[in-house]
Design an enzyme around this catalytic site. Structure first.
Site, PDB file in Angstrom:
ATOM      1  N   HIS A  10       0.837  -1.213   0.000  1.00 16.68           N
ATOM      2  CA  HIS A  10       0.000   0.000   0.000  1.00 16.68           C
ATOM      3  C   HIS A  10       0.874   1.267   0.000  1.00 16.68           C
ATOM      4  CE1 HIS A  10      -3.347  -2.746   0.551  1.00 16.68           C
ATOM      5  NE2 HIS A  10      -2.583  -3.358   1.434  1.00 16.68           N
ATOM      6  N   GLU A  24      -2.188   0.483   7.738  1.00 17.21           N
ATOM      7  CA  GLU A  24      -1.310  -0.568   7.231  1.00 17.21           C
ATOM      8  C   GLU A  24      -0.108  -0.002   6.491  1.00 17.21           C
ATOM      9  OE1 GLU A  24      -1.454  -4.595   4.404  1.00 17.21           O
ATOM     10  OE2 GLU A  24      -3.239  -3.323   4.593  1.00 17.21           O
ATOM     11  N   HIS A  79       2.780  -7.026   4.557  1.00 16.40           N
ATOM     12  CA  HIS A  79       1.407  -6.554   4.735  1.00 16.40           C
ATOM     13  C   HIS A  79       0.963  -6.729   6.189  1.00 16.40           C
ATOM     14  CE1 HIS A  79       0.166  -5.877   0.490  1.00 16.40           C
ATOM     15  NE2 HIS A  79       1.221  -6.664   0.279  1.00 16.40           N
ATOM     16  N   GLU A 141       1.696 -11.537   6.214  1.00 17.80           N
ATOM     17  CA  GLU A 141       0.620 -10.782   6.864  1.00 17.80           C
ATOM     18  C   GLU A 141       0.914 -10.766   8.358  1.00 17.80           C
ATOM     19  OE1 GLU A 141      -1.819  -9.098   5.625  1.00 17.80           O
ATOM     20  OE2 GLU A 141      -2.351  -9.899   3.652  1.00 17.80           O
TER      21      GLU A 141
END
Length: 251
Positions: A10, A24, A79, A141
């Site tokens: 992102h 995030e 992430h 993640e």
């Protein structure tokens, strides 16, 4: 020379998952930069590149295109999760096999060892970052931003450091990276044959605000209060310790 491409997920107008006062895009950048800096400063024969080093919006294609054009040996995409779960998991492209699966096994193990997260397992998914990369790729993640306990951990710089260290330890194992030989100036405040005496002094130093630990070396239990590559930093610590009533020396 191993070429590792690090992708903080992102960025810019795309914040990614949001929750508990965190975004995030900020967390992924913090983790990725620490991974890059630790690998670059502590390991030999590794070349590093990142998809972004600031708060920049990038398409998925631009990220994989950059890694492919650079000729990376490995792509790591960082992430933070969301959606009501908790813990750590990572992904590789389905049925890709070795060496990617081997890299996943090693990095997964090291991250779980380094952080206090529930282990959600090693998984496979048809994600763009995994599908369109021309080299082995792993997407991690790192906790759930919308889970209060996970978010509380992610808000702590020490926990972010632990996540980064876990990834670094995994990459170092997976690619056989060797640590650089770094001369350190160690600040010592005592050495004892009795471990109890060393533990007592270390506890006293910690209560006075100094990080300290006991190191067993050459038949002695040595109380160390710091280690620096720059002697000036070691000398400053000696001054602070002396002012607090400790006898400190530089080794």
């Amino acid at each position: 020379m191993v070429k590792i491409f690090i992708d903080p997920g992102h960025g810019g107008s795309d914040p990614g998952a949001v929750g508990n006062g965190l975004q995030e895009k900020d967390l992924t950048l913090q983790i990725a930069i620490r991974i890059r800096d630790i690998l670059g400063s502590e390991y030999e024969n590794v070349e590093l590149n990142m998809s972004r080093t600031g708060d920049t919006a990038l398409s998925l294609s631009s990220r994989t295109n950059a890694a492919n054009a650079w000729g990376a040996d490995f792509l790591l995409s960082i992430h933070i999760n969301a959606g009501g779960g908790t813990g750590y998991e990572d992904f590789i492209y389905p049925n890709v096999g070795a060496p990617t699966a081997t890299y996943q096994n090693i990095i997964h193990e090291e991250v779980i060892k380094a952080v206090d997260f529930a282990d959600r397992g090693k998984k496979q998914a048809n994600f763009h970052m995994l599908r369109e990369s021309a080299m082995p790729a792993l997407l991690t993640e790192n906790g759930f931003i919308d889970h209060a306990n996970d978010a509380a951990k992610l808000a702590q710089p020490a926990f972010i450091e632990g996540i980064a260290r876990g990834h670094v330890n995994g990459l170092a194992r997976a690619f056989g990276l060797k640590k650089k030989q770094i001369n350190l100036f160690r600040v010592q405040i005592g050495a004892f044959r009795d471990k109890g005496n060393a533990d007592s002094l270390a506890a006293q130093a910690r209560s006075a605000g100094f990080d300290s630990f006991v190191l067993a070396e050459n038949g002695l239990y040595k109380v160390q209060a710091g280690a620096f590559s720059d002697r000036k930093n070691a000398e400053q610590l000696v001054q602070h310790l002396t002012a607090a009533g400790f006898e400190a020396i530089i080794l």
